[in-house]
Design a protein around this motif. Structure first.
Motif, short mmCIF file in Angstrom:
data_model
loop_
_atom_site.label_atom_id
_atom_site.label_comp_id
_atom_site.label_asym_id
_atom_site.label_seq_id
_atom_site.Cartn_x
_atom_site.Cartn_y
_atom_site.Cartn_z
N ARG A 236 -7.57 -26.90 -5.04
CA ARG A 236 -8.77 -26.12 -4.81
C ARG A 236 -8.48 -24.64 -5.11
NH1 ARG A 236 -10.86 -22.72 -1.71
NH2 ARG A 236 -9.20 -22.67 -0.16
N LEU A 237 -7.34 -24.18 -4.63
CA LEU A 237 -6.97 -22.78 -4.86
C LEU A 237 -6.73 -22.51 -6.33
CD1 LEU A 237 -4.61 -22.15 -1.82
CD2 LEU A 237 -6.92 -21.27 -2.13
N LYS A 238 -6.13 -23.45 -7.04
CA LYS A 238 -5.88 -23.30 -8.47
C LYS A 238 -7.20 -23.20 -9.22
CE LYS A 238 -3.05 -24.73 -12.28
NZ LYS A 238 -3.38 -23.56 -13.00
N ALA A 239 -8.18 -24.05 -8.85
CA ALA A 239 -9.49 -23.99 -9.49
C ALA A 239 -10.14 -22.64 -9.24
CB ALA A 239 -10.37 -25.13 -8.98
N SER A 240 -10.01 -22.15 -8.02
CA SER A 240 -10.58 -20.84 -7.68
C SER A 240 -9.87 -19.75 -8.48
CB SER A 240 -10.43 -20.60 -6.18
OG SER A 240 -10.90 -19.33 -5.84
N LEU A 241 -8.57 -19.86 -8.63
CA LEU A 241 -7.79 -18.91 -9.42
C LEU A 241 -8.27 -18.92 -10.87
CD1 LEU A 241 -5.34 -16.99 -9.71
CD2 LEU A 241 -3.95 -19.02 -10.09
N ASP A 242 -8.46 -20.09 -11.44
CA ASP A 242 -8.93 -20.19 -12.83
C ASP A 242 -10.31 -19.55 -12.97
OD1 ASP A 242 -6.61 -21.51 -13.47
OD2 ASP A 242 -7.51 -23.52 -13.40
#
Length: 158
Positions: free
Chosen positions: A19-25
């Motif tokens: 979830r955090l990676k998607a938000s980062l992207d």
């Protein structure tokens, strides 16, 4: 049960990490968009200044548009800084989640090793107990056979 709980916690950390990676992207994409818009506005300001040199517009009109563009640029700059801050925050969250995931994995591995040691010790103790019971059984069988032999000898003598 503890292993299941740890596995569940590990899955939760993985879900949070994704979830955090998607938000980062997403934040990275927003940052790119703001940078492109900023460049486009800077190009537009340059074009307007070129037009002024060519006498295309009145100074008052260009000054008004320049102020509007500067305000828009400041807004975009603030949005860029906010996006960069959000990106940094998300990166930190991802790093924390990865560290927590690594720590959880180490804890799980340690607990599994402890349980394996406990199991091996229990198995050894059980094996010793079985050997002791087998030795007692064999001893009782020999004593019984000896008693029967003596009884038979006594009954033959009488």
């Amino acid at each position: 049960a503890e292993l299941d709980a740890c596995s569940s916690e590990c899955r939760n950390f993985n879900a949070e990490r994704f979830r955090l990676k998607a938000s980062l992207d997403e934040s990275s994409e927003q940052l790119d968009i703001v940078r492109r818009e900023n460049k486009n506005l800077a190009d537009e300001v340059k074009d307007l200044l070129d037009q002024l040199g060519d006498g295309g517009r009145s100074i008052h009109e260009l000054d008004k548009q320049r102020r509007r563009l500067e305000v828009e640029k400041e807004e975009l700059q603030a949005a860029l800084e906010e996006a960069e801050s959000a990106l940094e925050s998300e990166e930190n969250k991802v790093l924390r989640a990865q560290l927590e995931l690594g720590q959880t994995k180490q804890d799980i591995d340690r607990k599994i090793a402890e349980k394996e040691d406990e199991f091996n010790n229990t198995r050894k103790n059980h094996s010793r107990g079985m050997e002791s019971m087998q030795a007692s059984l064999e001893s009782e069988q020999r004593a019984k056979a000896e008693a029967l032999r003596i009884k038979k000898n006594l009954s033959l003598i009488s």
